[in-house]
Design a protein around this motif. Structure first.
Motif, PDB file in Angstrom:
ATOM      1  N   LYS A 255       0.827  -1.214   0.000  1.00  0.00           N
ATOM      2  CA  LYS A 255       0.000   0.000   0.000  1.00  0.00           C
ATOM      3  C   LYS A 255       0.857   1.258   0.000  1.00  0.00           C
ATOM      4  CE  LYS A 255      -4.118  -2.096   2.007  1.00  0.00           C
ATOM      5  NZ  LYS A 255      -4.888  -1.926   0.781  1.00  0.00           N
ATOM      6  N   ARG A 256       1.996   1.233   0.711  1.00  0.00           N
ATOM      7  CA  ARG A 256       2.896   2.393   0.684  1.00  0.00           C
ATOM      8  C   ARG A 256       3.463   2.602  -0.714  1.00  0.00           C
ATOM      9  NH1 ARG A 256       6.300   1.490   6.331  1.00  0.00           N
ATOM     10  NH2 ARG A 256       4.710   2.442   7.723  1.00  0.00           N
ATOM     11  N   ASN A 260       2.821   6.018  -2.930  1.00  0.00           N
ATOM     12  CA  ASN A 260       3.884   6.805  -3.561  1.00  0.00           C
ATOM     13  C   ASN A 260       3.661   6.914  -5.060  1.00  0.00           C
ATOM     14  OD1 ASN A 260       5.206   7.236  -1.124  1.00  0.00           O
ATOM     15  ND2 ASN A 260       6.382   5.309  -1.316  1.00  0.00           N
ATOM     16  N   LYS A 277      -4.026   6.285   2.831  1.00  0.00           N
ATOM     17  CA  LYS A 277      -3.405   6.722   4.068  1.00  0.00           C
ATOM     18  C   LYS A 277      -4.139   6.143   5.280  1.00  0.00           C
ATOM     19  CE  LYS A 277      -1.421  11.142   2.555  1.00  0.00           C
ATOM     20  NZ  LYS A 277      -1.465  12.612   2.745  1.00  0.00           N
ATOM     21  N   ILE A 280      -3.300   2.508   5.618  1.00  0.00           N
ATOM     22  CA  ILE A 280      -1.924   2.336   6.118  1.00  0.00           C
ATOM     23  C   ILE A 280      -1.874   2.575   7.616  1.00  0.00           C
ATOM     24  CG2 ILE A 280       0.389   3.331   6.048  1.00  0.00           C
ATOM     25  CD1 ILE A 280      -0.034   3.734   3.024  1.00  0.00           C
ATOM     26  N   GLU A 284      -0.758  -0.133  10.480  1.00  0.00           N
ATOM     27  CA  GLU A 284       0.338   0.157  11.419  1.00  0.00           C
ATOM     28  C   GLU A 284      -0.131  -0.011  12.862  1.00  0.00           C
ATOM     29  OE1 GLU A 284       1.529   4.045  10.251  1.00  0.00           O
ATOM     30  OE2 GLU A 284       2.970   3.313   8.747  1.00  0.00           O
TER      31      GLU A 284
END
Length: 391
Positions: A255-256, A260, A277, A280, A284
């Protein structure tokens, strides 16, 4: 002159009288010695005839029957019955053979044979000569000594063969007694091995009970651990959580990378970027929470649960194996109690003797003649020494 002749005549008469007196004395001594010699010869001849008569006509004629056996271990897995039968397991065979020999010489076996063949009554009867016969005043030791003198046992250490024989005035009875001796020895040696197995059974039974108690205690400890921590298998739980962490980290990296990529041609306020976001951040938070539960020192980590669980689980497996082995040993010993582990293998069967074996009359008479001759010579020599001393 006449006086001289008279003196010479008197001297001659005196000399002749002395010579006659000496001759008479010597003759008397010779007659006396011949008389003593004849008496001595008569005594020795009488003794010889009496003993010879006893040997020839009174001494009990004993018939011998014997058999050759060997102790065979039925647990021996070797299938060959060749020469190895006589040379393998020599030390064990010797021990078993000595046990058989000791038992057959015992008073216990004598009592058993006495009930079956009435040996004491036979040994007290007229069938036995006066030298070997049992009398009213004879003791139990005399009875046992007479039985042992009739029992013939010889063990060959090289081949391991045990020869068992018995002497009796009746050849049929001698054969029957040898057959009974073999049967009793076979029963005794197996009874001896069963007694050892019984002692082993008592010990193994206690070991089974002890190992069973240990197994049950370890199972209860494992169940208590699982119920206290509400964990069926911490190892699987740990594997599940580590798998979740790995999947979340892989999803987070993906996903990161996608975020990007979208930033290259989209605005930060774009809905797609905002959604990524948010995802994510949730991933986390989830990773942080899971790792915290695994490694936080303030709360017992899952690894400690795993170690304790593995210890209890291994203890259960160890006690289970001990219990299993003790059960196998218990069943093996129980099987030993119900079978003949050893037997006397008869190589030559007892036979019915057609002629007596003892006494060996020719050999006995020759030995008697030599001994009497030797004794007669010794007595004659002593007599001659004493006579010369007095002369």
């Amino acid at each position: 002159m006449q006086g001289l002749l008279c003196i010479m005549a008197q001297c001659t008469t005196l000399i002749i009288s002395k010579m006659r007196s000496k001759s008479i004395t010597e003759l008397t001594n010779r007659i006396r010695n011949m008389h003593y010699t004849r008496i001595k010869q008569a005594i020795f001849l009488t003794l010889f005839l009496l003993i010879a008569t006893f040997i020839l006509f009174i001494k009990s004629e004993l018939y011998e029957s014997n058999a050759s056996v060997i102790v065979k271990n039925l647990d021996n897995q070797k299938s060959d019955f060749g020469l190895s039968l006589f040379v393998s397991g020599t030390s064990n065979t010797m021990q078993d053979s000595k046990i058989v020999e000791t038992y057959l010489n015992s008073y216990d076996e004598l009592q058993k044979l006495d009930k079956m063949f009435h040996l004491k009554e036979h040994y007290s009867s007229d069938h036995i000569d006066i030298a070997d016969r049992l009398y009213k005043w004879s003791t139990k030791e005399d009875f046992l000594a007479l039985y042992r003198s009739r029992l013939q046992i010889f063990y060959d250490e090289i081949s391991g063969i045990l020869n068992i024989g018995f002497l009796h005035t009746d050849p049929q009875t001698a054969k029957a007694i040898v057959e009974q001796l073999i049967q009793d020895a076979n029963q005794k040696i197996n009874l001896y091995n069963r007694d050892i197995s019984q002692r082993q059974l008592s010990f193994i039974t206690k070991q089974v009970e002890t190992n069973k108690a240990k197994l049950e205690a370890s199972i209860q400890a494992l169940e208590k651990f699982q119920s206290t921590h509400t964990l069926l298998d911490p190892t699987q739980d740990a594997q599940t959580q580590y798998s979740i962490v790995a999947n979340l980290e892989a999803s987070l990296v993906e996903k990161r990378a996608k975020l990007n990529e979208l930033r290259n041609y989209m605005n930060e306020k774009n809905f797609e970027i905002i959604r990524l976001k948010h995802e994510i951040e949730e991933i986390e938070k989830t990773l942080k929470r899971i790792k915290h539960s695994l490694t936080d020192p303030k709360v017992q980590a899952l690894n400690s649960y795993i170690f304790e669980y593995e210890r209890l689980k291994n203890l259960v497996e160890f006690n289970k194996e001990l219990y299993k082995q003790s059960l196998l040993q218990l069943e093996t010993i129980k099987a030993e109690l119900h079978k003949n582990a050893k037997m006397l293998l008869v190589l030559t069967k007892p036979y019915l003797s057609e002629g007596y074996s003892y006494p060996q009359k020719g050999k006995a008479l020759l030995t008697l003649l030599l001994l009497m001759s030797l004794l007669y010579g010794i007595v004659s020599l002593i007599e001659a020494i004493i006579r010369e001393h007095f002369d």
